[in-house]
Design a protein around this motif. Structure first.
Motif, PDB file in Angstrom:
ATOM      1  N   SER A 215     -26.411 -15.039  15.098  1.00 37.98           N
ATOM      2  CA  SER A 215     -25.428 -14.234  14.345  1.00 37.98           C
ATOM      3  C   SER A 215     -24.965 -13.087  15.242  1.00 37.98           C
ATOM      4  CB  SER A 215     -26.103 -13.636  13.092  1.00 37.98           C
ATOM      5  OG  SER A 215     -26.660 -14.688  12.333  1.00 37.98           O
ATOM      6  N   GLU A 216     -23.773 -12.603  14.942  1.00 39.96           N
ATOM      7  CA  GLU A 216     -23.239 -11.491  15.744  1.00 39.96           C
ATOM      8  C   GLU A 216     -22.606 -10.453  14.820  1.00 39.96           C
ATOM      9  OE1 GLU A 216     -20.827 -12.375  19.232  1.00 39.96           O
ATOM     10  OE2 GLU A 216     -21.746 -14.393  19.309  1.00 39.96           O
ATOM     11  N   VAL A 217     -22.609  -9.187  15.277  1.00 41.23           N
ATOM     12  CA  VAL A 217     -21.963  -8.107  14.497  1.00 41.23           C
ATOM     13  C   VAL A 217     -20.457  -8.197  14.747  1.00 41.23           C
ATOM     14  CG1 VAL A 217     -21.617  -5.605  14.381  1.00 41.23           C
ATOM     15  CG2 VAL A 217     -23.936  -6.555  14.541  1.00 41.23           C
ATOM     16  N   GLU A 218     -19.714  -8.303  13.665  1.00 38.20           N
ATOM     17  CA  GLU A 218     -18.254  -8.499  13.775  1.00 38.20           C
ATOM     18  C   GLU A 218     -17.533  -7.148  13.624  1.00 38.20           C
ATOM     19  OE1 GLU A 218     -17.399 -11.690  14.181  1.00 38.20           O
ATOM     20  OE2 GLU A 218     -15.283 -11.831  13.699  1.00 38.20           O
ATOM     21  N   LYS A 219     -17.966  -6.347  12.628  1.00 31.01           N
ATOM     22  CA  LYS A 219     -17.186  -5.129  12.333  1.00 31.01           C
ATOM     23  C   LYS A 219     -18.150  -4.074  11.777  1.00 31.01           C
ATOM     24  CE  LYS A 219     -12.881  -4.042   9.802  1.00 31.01           C
ATOM     25  NZ  LYS A 219     -13.530  -3.231   8.698  1.00 31.01           N
ATOM     26  N   VAL A 220     -17.931  -2.824  12.169  1.00 28.37           N
ATOM     27  CA  VAL A 220     -18.778  -1.730  11.646  1.00 28.37           C
ATOM     28  C   VAL A 220     -17.869  -0.634  11.088  1.00 28.37           C
ATOM     29  CG1 VAL A 220     -20.444   0.064  12.258  1.00 28.37           C
ATOM     30  CG2 VAL A 220     -20.583  -2.182  13.357  1.00 28.37           C
ATOM     31  N   VAL A 229     -21.514  -3.070   7.544  1.00 24.17           N
ATOM     32  CA  VAL A 229     -21.434  -3.926   8.746  1.00 24.17           C
ATOM     33  C   VAL A 229     -21.118  -5.353   8.322  1.00 24.17           C
ATOM     34  CG1 VAL A 229     -22.680  -4.770  10.771  1.00 24.17           C
ATOM     35  CG2 VAL A 229     -23.130  -2.459   9.904  1.00 24.17           C
ATOM     36  N   THR A 230     -20.116  -5.923   8.950  1.00 28.30           N
ATOM     37  CA  THR A 230     -19.779  -7.342   8.700  1.00 28.30           C
ATOM     38  C   THR A 230     -20.438  -8.168   9.795  1.00 28.30           C
ATOM     39  OG1 THR A 230     -17.632  -6.524   7.958  1.00 28.30           O
ATOM     40  CG2 THR A 230     -17.840  -8.917   8.301  1.00 28.30           C
ATOM     41  N   THR A 506     -16.635  -1.636  18.820  1.00 25.50           N
ATOM     42  CA  THR A 506     -16.846  -1.973  17.400  1.00 25.50           C
ATOM     43  C   THR A 506     -17.693  -0.892  16.724  1.00 25.50           C
ATOM     44  OG1 THR A 506     -16.922  -4.257  18.174  1.00 25.50           O
ATOM     45  CG2 THR A 506     -17.608  -3.862  15.908  1.00 25.50           C
ATOM     46  N   LEU A 507     -18.700  -0.417  17.460  1.00 28.09           N
ATOM     47  CA  LEU A 507     -19.605   0.576  16.868  1.00 28.09           C
ATOM     48  C   LEU A 507     -19.027   1.995  16.954  1.00 28.09           C
ATOM     49  CD1 LEU A 507     -22.921  -0.763  18.441  1.00 28.09           C
ATOM     50  CD2 LEU A 507     -22.513  -0.487  15.987  1.00 28.09           C
ATOM     51  N   GLY A 508     -18.096   2.201  17.910  1.00 30.07           N
ATOM     52  CA  GLY A 508     -17.569   3.557  18.105  1.00 30.07           C
ATOM     53  C   GLY A 508     -18.518   4.409  18.922  1.00 30.07           C
ATOM     54  N   ILE A 509     -19.279   3.767  19.839  1.00 31.28           N
ATOM     55  CA  ILE A 509     -20.120   4.589  20.741  1.00 31.28           C
ATOM     56  C   ILE A 509     -19.520   4.481  22.147  1.00 31.28           C
ATOM     57  CG2 ILE A 509     -22.200   4.265  19.357  1.00 31.28           C
ATOM     58  CD1 ILE A 509     -23.091   2.111  21.318  1.00 31.28           C
TER      59      ILE A 509
END
Lengths: 659, 343, 323, 162
Positions: A215-220, A229-230, A506-509
């Motif tokens: 699985s992968e993080v798509e949207k935060v 988190v999507t 995506t994370l804004g870091i």
């Protein structure tokens, strides 16, 4: 009218020595809004604070100025004092008449005059102070960990152990990360699987931990305490509830494919688990190489599956979950050394990277631990290990040292000698052994396992018969060296995960020019980022070895535990605030904010003529804003202010000091 | 009694006045002629149709401190009286007329403006008839003319290389008799009258285009006309027209303090500014440009005439020349009288 | 012989009449005749019968885009005629999120340069009958005489170095685009001259200019970059600039306004043109433009960009003078 | 407060601010300092704890970050009579808020040139990066600025006359 109380501190003789306390008190008494003046030998002491509280009550003071040491020293102390007397703690200003005055200006007349000015500044500013409260926002008591390597697993275990639920999202079919590929680990040479797999099993069995592999993080979205988190759960084509992991399917599957986990040395089937000890031990179908997906025929796995768990029409699933905190533990990649054409990686089969060697020497690897040369399977007699391949080489865009190669190259030399009495020649620039027991480990490699360390770079590797000739130089002896080797291992650099910058966005870091994630402060906040609620652990923040990674994982976990253990999250009151009545909605403040705390919103308003209109204004997320105030200067109207350091405050201070 | 004075004698009179008291005269600086204090006659520029801003700057200054207060424990207040004597030279007929209009507001009726009165008392106005009216002047529309002298203490008419002069008040006579002693010569009565008549009948082209006759009655029932909507759209809401106008007299009072001491002062305000009528709590009875533009012209051409029986405008043409969008009183008069001047 | 503005006047009127009658716009911002042929004034028409008051002539310099701010809360579209420099002003308003592009119907007017009405009026040519573009000069024929006016002498300065002759992104274009080439390179020599002055002399220069300021705020009210909903000078608390009209308040006003527009000025020059006291305000803005170009390597700060000049930074390339 | 000579029109004050009349007897230059809380203010504190002596001419205003220092505060200080202004913050890269001083650097590269362009002598506005460990540098900067201002004399070009 305000009633300001001014408390002038002697600080023993530190202030009174070069500032005339009586004159300061006399001058303060005449300042606007000052209703009460008192001095004290040690204002920060118990009796000193008690005197302030007594005066607040008796004199009905609504604002306090303490003329003493630096606010960076006792501002919080005196805020608690003032709060204790029932007055809002932020109705306080400190005049720094010690560090900025008495200690640095010996002349008592000038010192006293400056002290009076500094008190006037505080009196003028405090008149403009308003009561402030810490806002509180609720916290979703759940943590997300991105990356299932040793960093992610360790952090998940620590958080789960504190009783807080945590979800681990792992891109590959199984947790374990690069550590699962290793054979032994320095400096103790204990086997990687023996120390990793128990943690993996713990993670799988811990009911507070949910593993989301493949699985992968798509949207935060959202912010600290309230992330939404999507997550994209890629189609496994195997129903994990039914599958028992018996392995019949991948034994029957006819499609043979090069295994990513074994770095191409070994093979795997189209339906596979990456390695035997995989957790979850449930296979996935690789759509690109599965004969059914390519031609529509076969379905051998489905036929032989005793539990009917195979379903070809499974689709990717987008899941939305809420989290209070996020730990990024996405690890690293080994650098592909082909840009060093002179080493012949990719051209000569027997030139391999460190990780590839780990697969060769690993008992559960494709060669069951026999160090067989990829070209002809023979056991190598002489092995050349080349250090700093890519690392410390600006031309290759890798200016940094990868920190771990010196140690794992020494380990390789030891294993080669121990297992097959092969002789290692290690070409190095510097051998860096900073860790505990590291230097001793390196000594063992040279003394007990007779590794030959040659200080110099290898200039070229070329095939001669079935030998690989390594031309180099021994800079200590100042002469050229030529070694005929059966196997060449390149200690290739540790670089960022591919797609690291996309995940950062995506994370804004933020991330540095090497796409390693940027910590909030290199020395003081190594596991935090500038985005509140998002933490870092492991190699994704920069090259590091397992001990350091596990330490960071524990640190990040403790940060998350303290964040999630609070009933409510209290925000800093000294943050930016928008005066919506005069905000033009131009949003030129937004790009200034490093914490992405400013966004637009629409407000409704009745205007002349009774019409109701909607207009955009800026909106500050108080839980993200750190109160730096850089946005206020971009706001031409002055609609954007920072509480505690407003435009009104600073103008009043300038006016006071220029009188 | 008509007199004459040579250009040189006038120069030495002005030098004497500049020494003895504050002489204010037209000065050309960076392409703009303005009334400024001068130390010598040589600084004075004479080839100008009119100064950018008017004598109002010195009778009703843009910023004027009224009183000073000190609050260290006790409050003490001290009124600031403008006692300083000043002489204004080169005042054109339209500005002389504007002083008369200002006098009606600020010196008659129940409340006189003591500061304005004091300045008027301390000021000697030396008028200078118009040799070349600009193409934006229309003083004749209000019955004035390039030779109009009412309001001047001493009126000068350029006549070749000398000036015809006439003292019209005690202050004027004091100037002629005092510093002017020996500089003036009696003028031939007939020749003098002819010069005055020539100025009175001098042609003011733009004046012919603007006929103000009956404009105040017309405006009595023009308040809700769509015209105000149309014409006000192009207004920028800046204060140029009101701040160059010699007859505008709106002001606001504010205190400014430095520590325990401060000043109460007044300064001009402009009805064209958005916040002019903005009240505490944000309500604004004149919320849009329409109300403000209408207010400005109604005041000058309707409200003031109803109260003081003359128009609050002398046709000096400054707003005609300087309004960035050409929304000026001459245009409004023509429109209201049906002569389409504005789109 | 390329077309002059007047050649497009009829086309403009037809377009506006069509747009007003078919209801696609509820008003149009253009030009009308002023007090003489040399000073056209803005005109905002809302009814077809007013359209014949609209004119286009070679003196139409006024930057009209700021009027759009009066209509941002009205429903329906507003039409406007826009030259190249005005298009930058519109871009400024759009980038500042103050005007919504879909609520504006832009009629583009390709522009080869606008005649300086102040200068031409002094030639005494009387009422202008015709203006023809002779390439390097405009022939102006008036009822009291006619004269060929060399462009380099009689156009507004900004037109000489303008590199934005054609308004980008217009909904309808009047005529065809003109050659987009500057007659001469952008000239900062007056700025460098001021910079070279000893600071006391320069201080005296600006003291003289600011002492003339009567605080009428025409410069602010015409500037497309000065588009705040509530201007900082109109706010009572905190009081940034006092009401008193004196040198130090003028200095604070002009410093603040210039710095608020720094890096955002579109070089339309309207502030200087409308100033009733003829203060050379563009000598403030162009100094900031010159510095932005030299310091931040942004060759065209006057063309509105996605991110403001002062809303970004370069870690290593920004000059370091404060070590 | 001197008697108000505003009888004169908007021509500004009677005295032209650029004529260099000599400084009044015993005049001491007044410096307004804006210091960021995390670095320069800490540096100034360090100068204190290390007892580094420097002239008492500076008065420091604490702000969260150099990014908070609006150039309008600087002109306001000159307007109210400051003879010199020091704007100071963390070295680029050290900012507690990571980017505050980068914006400050850009703003003051422009503002310093613009204030000089308006006629203020260049030495009067100093912008410096002073870290939390540079107590000595803070003291030296104040001493150096004080001496320059003593030579220059009182600041009159932006100072208001009441």
């Amino acid at each position: 009218m305000r009633r300001v109380g001014v408390f002038v501190c002697w600080c023993g003789s530190n202030i009174a020595g070069t500032v005339d306390i009586e004159q300061v008190k006399a001058a303060a008494a005449k300042m606007p809004n000052v209703a009460y003046v008192e001095d004290n030998k040690y204002t920060c002491s118990e009796p000193g604070q008690a005197a302030i509280q007594k005066a607040i009550k008796e004199q009905k003071l609504d604002r306090v100025v303490v003329a003493a040491c630096s606010p960076r020293m006792h501002e919080n102390t005196f805020r608690r004092t003032v709060g204790g007397a029932g007055l809002n703690p932020y109705l306080l200003e400190i005049a720094n008449i010690r560090e900025h005055c008495s200690w640095v200006h010996p002349d008592k007349v000038a010192g006293t005059r400056k002290a009076v000015d500094l008190v006037r500044r505080a009196v003028y500013k405090v008149a403009k102070n308003v009561p402030l409260q810490r806002a509180s926002i609720d916290v979703t008591k759940r943590a997300l960990i991105i990356g299932g390597g040793i960093a992610g697993i360790q952090a998940a275990l620590d958080i789960a152990d504190a009783g807080q639920p945590v979800v681990v999202v792992e891109k590959t079919p199984s947790i374990g990360g690069h550590m699962a590929q290793l054979d032994k680990t320095f400096p103790t040479l204990d086997c990687s699987a023996c120390i990793l797999t128990p943690k993996m099993v713990d993670a799988a069995q811990n009911q507070n931990i949910t593993l989301m592999t493949w699985s992968e993080v798509e949207k935060v979205d959202g912010y600290i305490g309230n992330f939404t988190v999507t997550i994209r759960k890629k189609a496994r084509h195997v129903d994990t509830t039914k599958c028992t992991g018996c392995g019949i399917c991948w034994s029957k599957c006819p499609a043979k494919v090069s295994s990513e986990f074994d770095l191409g040395i070994g093979k795997r089937k189209a339906i596979y688990v990456p390695f035997p000890q995989a957790i979850p031990n449930k296979p996935v179908i690789d759509e690109k190489n599965c004969i059914f997906f390519k031609t529509g025929k076969c379905k051998a796995c489905q036929m032989f599956c005793p539990t009917g768990s195979i379903s070809f029409d499974q689709k990717d699933e987008l899941v939305e979950e809420k989290f209070g905190a996020i730990i990024v533990a996405t690890g690293y990649e080994q650098w592909d050394p082909s840009p060093y054409g002179e080493y012949g990686y990719g051209r000569y089969k027997d030139v391999i990277t460190g990780l590839e060697f780990e697969r060769l020497v690993n008992a559960s690897g494709p060669t069951e631990g026999k160090i067989k040369r990829p070209s002809d399977g023979k056991l190598p007699k002489d092995v050349v290990i080349i250090q700093c391949v890519g690392s410390r080489d600006e031309a290759k865009g890798i200016p940094y040292c990868s920190k771990t190669c010196c140690m794992y190259s020494a380990k390789h030399a030891i294993l080669l000698e121990e297992k097959i009495h092969a002789h290692s020649y290690v070409f190095y620039m510097d051998v860096r052994t900073p860790g505990k027991g590291y230097e001793e480990f390196y000594k063992r490699a040279t003394e007990e396992h007779h590794a030959t360390y040659i200080r110099g770079r290898v200039s070229r590797v070329y095939q001669k018969g079935d030998k690989l000739v390594c031309l180099g130089e021994d800079t200590l002896l100042g002469k050229k060296v030529e070694v005929e080797a059966d196997l060449v291992i390149l200690a290739s650099a540790m670089v960022h995960q591919n797609g690291a910058s996309k995940l950062a966005q995506t994370l804004g870091i933020s991330y540095d020019q090497n796409e390693f994630y940027t910590e909030a402060h290199a020395k003081l906040r190594p596991v935090e980022t500038n985005t509140a609620g998002i933490f870092l652990a492991g190699a994704c923040q920069g090259p590091k070895d397992i001990p350091e990674t596990v330490a960071q994982a524990g640190a990040a976990a403790s940060k998350v535990i303290s964040l999630l253990s609070k009933p409510k999250l209290e925000t800093e009151p000294l943050v930016a605030q928008v005066n919506e009545a005069i905000c033009s909605g131009c949003l030129w403040c937004k790009p200034i904010c490093p914490y992405k705390a400013i966004d637009g919103k629409v407000v409704k308003e009745r205007i002349a003529g009774g019409k109701t209109i909607e207009r955009p204004v800026a909106a500050v997320n108080a839980s993200l804003c750190q109160g730096c105030g850089a946005c206020t200067v971009a706001c031409r109207t002055g609609a954007m202010n920072v509480l505690g350091f407003t435009n009104e405050h600073i103008l009043a201070e300038v006016d006071a000091l220029c009188l | 009694m008509l007199l004459t004075i040579t250009a040189d004698n006038l120069k030495s009179l002005l030098d004497k006045l500049a020494r003895d008291s504050l002489l204010v005269a037209p000065v050309l600086e960076d392409g703009v002629t303005r009334l400024k204090p001068v130390k010598a006659a040589s600084e004075i520029a004479l080839d100008y149709s009119n100064t950018a801003t008017s004598i109002k700057d010195f009778l009703f200054p843009q910023s004027e401190d009224l009183l000073r207060f000190v609050t260290d424990g006790t409050l003490s207040i001290e009124e600031i009286k403008p006692e300083r004597a000043q002489v204004a030279f080169g005042i054109r007929p339209c500005d002389l007329a504007s002083v008369a209009l200002m006098d009606k507001v600020l010196t008659t009726g129940e409340y006189a403006d003591t500061h304005y009165q004091a300045r008027r008392k301390n000021t000697v106005l030396i008028g200078l008839a118009c040799e070349s009216p600009a193409d934006t002047c229309f003083c004749t529309s209000y019955g004035y003319n390039p030779g109009h002298s009412a309001g001047a203490d001493v009126m000068l008419y350029k006549d070749g290389d000398q000036y015809l002069a006439e003292a019209l008040s005690d202050k004027g006579r004091e100037v002629v008799g005092g510093p002017g002693e020996g500089l003036f010569k009696p003028a031939d009565e007939a020749a003098g009258q002819a010069v005055k008549k020539a100025y009175a009948e001098k042609e003011v082209p733009f004046g012919k285009e603007v006929d103000v006759e009956g404009i105040d009655q017309l405006l009595d029932n023009f308040f809700d006309d769509q015209y105000w909507d149309d014409v006000s759209k192009k207004c920028l809401g800046c204060g140029t027209c009101t701040y160059v106008c010699p007859t505008c007299h709106c002001f606001l009072l504010t205190d400014e303090a430095r520590g325990g001491e401060g000043l109460r002062f007044r300064c001009w305000d402009s009805c064209m500014f958005a916040n002019y009528t903005k009240m505490a709590g944000g309500h604004n009875p004149r919320p849009s440009k329409k109300e403000r533009v209408r207010q400005r012209f109604m005041h000058k051409l309707n409200y003031y005439p109803h109260r003081y029986h003359s128009y609050l405008c002398t046709g000096c043409g400054r707003c005609v020349a300087m309004c960035p969008v050409g929304l000026h009183i001459a245009g409004v008069i023509k429109d209201v009288k049906g002569v389409k001047a504005h789109a | 012989m390329s077309a002059t503005f007047t050649d497009h006047q009829a086309a403009l009127r037809d377009e506006v009449k069509k747009l007003l009658t078919d209801g696609s716009i509820k008003g149009f911002i253009g030009y009308a005749r002023g007090r003489d042929s040399y000073h056209p004034v803005p005109a905002i028409v809302t009814r077809p019968d007013q359209v014949d008051g609209l004119i286009l002539d070679q003196f139409s310099i006024f930057g009209l885009t700021k009027y759009l701010l009066d209509y941002i809360f009205e429903d329906g579209k507003m039409g406007i005629v826009v030259k190249g420099c005005d298009a930058l002003g519109l871009g400024r308003l759009i980038n500042d999120h103050r005007v919504d592009r879909n609520k504006v119907h832009v009629v583009g007017l390709p522009c080869a340069g606008v005649l300086n009405g102040e200068k031409v009026a002094k030639l005494g040519l009387g009422k202008v009958q015709r203006v023809t573009d002779k390439g390097s000069a405009f022939l102006v024929e008036g009822d009291k005489g006619s004269k060929e006016l060399p462009k380099t002498e009689y156009l507004w300065d900004k037109c000489l170095w303008c590199e934005n002759h054609n308004p980008a992104g217009a909904d309808t274009l009047l005529g065809s685009e003109v050659e987009n080439v500057a007659m001469k390179p952008r000239d900062f020599s007056d700025i460098t001259a001021l910079e070279k002055m000893p600071s006391a002399e320069r201080a005296a220069f600006w003291t003289r200019q600011f002492s003339r300021c009567i605080r009428c705020y025409a410069c602010r009210n015409v500037c497309p970059a000065c588009n705040c909903r509530e201007c900082v000078f109109d706010i009572a608390d905190p009081r940034w600039v006092g009401n008193t009209v004196k040198l130090s308040e003028q200095q604070m006003f002009h410093f603040t306004r210039a710095f608020h527009v720094a890096g955002r000025c579109v070089d339309c020059g309207e502030c200087e043109r409308v100033c009733p006291m003829e203060i050379p305000l563009m000598k403030l803005q162009r100094k900031l433009q010159k510095d932005v170009i030299e310091l931040f390597g942004n060759p065209k700060p006057f063309v509105p960009s996605e991110v403001e000049v002062l809303g970004q930074f370069r870690v290593t390339e920004d000059p370091e003078e404060f070590m | 407060m001197s008697v108000n000579e505003k009888a004169a029109p908007a021509a500004g004050p009677a005295t032209n601010p650029t004529t260099a009349t000599p400084a009044p007897e015993g005049w001491e230059p007044k410096i307004i300092g804006f210091a960021c809380n995390w670095c320069t203010y800490a540096g100034a504190d360090l100068a204190g704890t290390s007892r580094i002596q420097y002239p008492p001419n500076i008065r420091v205003i604490r702000v969260p970050c150099s990014g908070r220092i609006n150039p309008q505060f600087v002109v306001r200080a000159f307007q109210r009579g400051a003879d010199g202004v020091l704007v100071a913050g963390c070295h680029p890269g050290d900012c507690h808020y990571s980017t505050g001083n980068y914006f400050a650097r850009r703003r003051y590269l422009l503002a310093k040139r613009f204030i000089e362009y308006l006629g203020v002598e260049p030495e009067r506005l100093q912008v410096r990066w002073i870290s939390g460990s540079e107590g000595q540098k803070f003291a030296d900067t104040v001493r150096e600025l004080t001496e320059k201002l003593r030579a220059l004399g009182p600041q009159r070009r932006l100072r208001e006359t009441l």
